[in-house]
Scaffold this active site. Structure first.
Site, PDB file in Angstrom:
ATOM      1  N   ASP A  73       0.870  -1.172   0.000  1.00 37.94           N
ATOM      2  CA  ASP A  73       0.000   0.000   0.000  1.00 37.94           C
ATOM      3  C   ASP A  73       0.904   1.217   0.000  1.00 37.94           C
ATOM      4  O   ASP A  73       2.022   1.184   0.519  1.00 37.94           O
ATOM      5  CB  ASP A  73      -0.964  -0.005   1.186  1.00 37.94           C
ATOM      6  CG  ASP A  73      -0.275  -0.005   2.537  1.00 37.94           C
ATOM      7  OD1 ASP A  73      -0.060   1.086   3.089  1.00 37.94           O
ATOM      8  OD2 ASP A  73       0.033  -1.100   3.045  1.00 37.94           O
ATOM      9  N   GLU A 160      -8.037   4.450  12.031  1.00 35.53           N
ATOM     10  CA  GLU A 160      -7.069   4.314  13.121  1.00 35.53           C
ATOM     11  C   GLU A 160      -7.014   5.640  13.862  1.00 35.53           C
ATOM     12  O   GLU A 160      -7.462   6.666  13.356  1.00 35.53           O
ATOM     13  CB  GLU A 160      -5.689   3.956  12.552  1.00 35.53           C
ATOM     14  CG  GLU A 160      -5.220   4.919  11.463  1.00 35.53           C
ATOM     15  CD  GLU A 160      -3.974   4.441  10.734  1.00 35.53           C
ATOM     16  OE1 GLU A 160      -2.891   4.486  11.357  1.00 35.53           O
ATOM     17  OE2 GLU A 160      -4.077   4.058   9.554  1.00 35.53           O
TER      18      GLU A 160
END
Length: 276
Positions: A73, A160
């Site tokens: 990613d 997150e």
């Protein structure tokens, strides 16, 4: 070369990559250009043979290399990615940061997603969630900037705690977090015709009781132990096993991820989960 020198060479010391990660720096619209590192200089036990890690963990029997399928990613921090080289080194999928909150678009998404498709690497988009904006607005922002495209990976919600944010360090209670997650995920499911994947971290998973958040595949960050140890009892599909990987074709350091399954399982997963 030491890890500190590697970060300096990568030009990444000031951007502070953690997990998929948010963009806490001013968004100027240009791609950063750290240097390429040579995986041969960063070989490590337990890391796939074609890759490296500038700060490896001693994995023992729980090594990422026991999995057959790996991917990356990335965001604008990696600059333009040579997906031909990455694919030749075993990169079989990529998720790229597309949006953050309700007013940021990552300039790396459009060119790097084109590069990935041209190289035959399945690619998808992820959204970094911002706790000071309603989930409905964030879903609209993502949908506006990420076209539905047959053959792409399902979208990802990267959620997150963003402790480095200069503008929003809000930590809502778990019930509110889960409610906002449902709003965002439902909107993307309806638009793209497939359920998104959820990326998260150990503390966020624990703080928000995501063990009981059912119905979505999980992509879990755990860079010092396998997910089974850090997320007990949780079934996962993707594992982010390092944030300091060295990948051919990718500038600087990179997040590297494993798929939970063999090559045949991966082909089956793609057949079921690629956008149509």
């Amino acid at each position: 070369m030491s890890f500190f020198k590697a970060i300096l060479a990568a030009g990444a010391l000031s951007v502070g990559l953690v997990g998929c990660g948010g963009d806490s720096a001013p968004h100027k619209g240009e791609l950063m250009r750290p240097e390429f590192l040579d995986p041969a200089d960063y070989r490590a036990p337990g890391v796939p043979a074609t890759l490296g890690d500038t700060d490896p963990h001693e994995w023992g029997g729980a090594a990422p290399a026991r999995y057959a399928v790996h991917g990356i990613d990335a965001a604008r921090y990696q600059g333009l990615i040579d997906f031909g080289k990455a694919r030749a080194a075993g990169v079989q999928f990529a998720w790229l940061k597309a949006t953050e909150g309700g007013d940021r678009v990552d300039p790396g998404f459009a060119p790097n997603s084109r590069n990935a498709r041209a190289a035959g690497v399945p690619v998808g988009a992820y959204h970094f969630f911002y706790f000071c904006r309603p989930a409905s607005e964030q879903a609209e922002w993502f949908i506006r900037h990420v076209p539905k495209r047959a053959g792409d990976l399902p979208p990802v919600l990267d959620i997150e705690w963003n402790h480095t944010s200069p503008s929003c360090r809000k930590r809502p209670p778990a019930a509110e977090v889960q409610r906002e997650m449902r709003t965002f995920l439902d909107a993307l499911s309806a638009h793209y015709g497939t359920r998104p994947v959820i990326y998260t971290t150990i503390d966020f998973w624990r703080d928000n009781d995501l063990e009981h958040f059912a119905g979505y595949e999980l992509w879990l960050r755990s860079v010092t132990a396998p997910p089974e140890e850090r997320y007990p009892g949780t079934h996962w599909t993707f594992w982010q096993w390092t944030g300091t990987g060295v990948v051919p074709g990718v500038r600087g350091i990179s997040d590297v991820n494993a798929f939970r399954g063999n090559a045949a399982a991966w082909r089956d997963w793609l057949a079921r989960r690629l956008q149509r």
